[in-house]
Design a protein around this motif. Structure first.
Motif, PDB file in Angstrom:
ATOM      1  N   GLY A   1       0.823  -1.203   0.000  1.00  0.00           N
ATOM      2  CA  GLY A   1       0.000   0.000   0.000  1.00  0.00           C
ATOM      3  C   GLY A   1       0.858   1.254   0.000  1.00  0.00           C
ATOM      4  O   GLY A   1       2.086   1.208  -0.023  1.00  0.00           O
ATOM      5  N   ALA A   2       0.195   2.372   0.063  1.00  0.00           N
ATOM      6  CA  ALA A   2       0.888   3.663   0.060  1.00  0.00           C
ATOM      7  C   ALA A   2       1.521   3.925   1.420  1.00  0.00           C
ATOM      8  O   ALA A   2       0.974   3.554   2.456  1.00  0.00           O
ATOM      9  N   VAL A   3       2.667   4.584   1.397  1.00  0.00           N
ATOM     10  CA  VAL A   3       3.350   4.969   2.632  1.00  0.00           C
ATOM     11  C   VAL A   3       2.809   6.328   3.063  1.00  0.00           C
ATOM     12  O   VAL A   3       2.679   7.251   2.260  1.00  0.00           O
ATOM     13  N   ASP A   4       2.487   6.439   4.338  1.00  0.00           N
ATOM     14  CA  ASP A   4       1.963   7.690   4.885  1.00  0.00           C
ATOM     15  C   ASP A   4       3.019   8.786   4.742  1.00  0.00           C
ATOM     16  O   ASP A   4       4.160   8.617   5.186  1.00  0.00           O
ATOM     17  N   PRO A   5       2.665   9.914   4.115  1.00  0.00           N
ATOM     18  CA  PRO A   5       3.657  10.980   3.925  1.00  0.00           C
ATOM     19  C   PRO A   5       4.133  11.594   5.240  1.00  0.00           C
ATOM     20  O   PRO A   5       5.194  12.216   5.280  1.00  0.00           O
TER      21      PRO A   5
ATOM     22  N   ASP B   1       5.726  16.980  12.414  1.00  0.00           N
ATOM     23  CA  ASP B   1       4.367  16.492  12.668  1.00  0.00           C
ATOM     24  C   ASP B   1       4.407  14.968  12.779  1.00  0.00           C
ATOM     25  O   ASP B   1       3.960  14.260  11.881  1.00  0.00           O
ATOM     26  N   PRO B   2       4.954  14.438  13.876  1.00  0.00           N
ATOM     27  CA  PRO B   2       5.138  12.992  13.981  1.00  0.00           C
ATOM     28  C   PRO B   2       3.808  12.254  14.151  1.00  0.00           C
ATOM     29  O   PRO B   2       2.828  12.804  14.653  1.00  0.00           O
ATOM     30  N   LEU B   3       3.814  11.021  13.740  1.00  0.00           N
ATOM     31  CA  LEU B   3       2.653  10.152  13.937  1.00  0.00           C
ATOM     32  C   LEU B   3       2.609   9.718  15.393  1.00  0.00           C
ATOM     33  O   LEU B   3       3.644   9.662  16.065  1.00  0.00           O
TER      34      LEU B   3
END
Length: 102
Positions: A64-68, A75-77
């Protein structure tokens, strides 16, 4: 694995199958060459399917796509979130619903 890679493999195998079933007991050299080319194309397509590694590391969406925002220092997850954009988006929506946002 992409859809295009899979279609290329299917096409190459169908071509090789058609050539193989149309061969006589003593195939002409150009017929054997055509079969070898089709089988090489199929082998190359099959190798391409397994060549890509899991970019997200997610067991549910390995390609899947990697979270930008993954790895963003400004702006850490939240802790425990991975690289998968699909899973992180689901977490964001669930979090917003718990807060009463739509």
């Amino acid at each position: 694995m992409s859809y295009a890679d899979l279609r290329e493999l299917q096409s190459a195998l169908n071509t090789a199958s058609d050539i193989a079933f149309s061969l006589d007991a003593a195939p002409a050299p150009h017929e054997a060459d055509q079969l070898v080319d089709a089988l090489r194309r199929a082998l190359s397509a099959a190798n391409a399917l397994g060549a890509s590694t899991a970019a997200t590391g997610c067991s549910e969406h390995p390609r899947g796509a990697v979270d930008p925002l993954y790895g963003d220092k400004d702006d850490p997850l939240p802790p425990g979130w991975g690289r998968c954009l699909l899973c992180n988006d689901r977490r964001r929506r669930a979090s917003a619903q718990r807060r009463g946002w739509r």
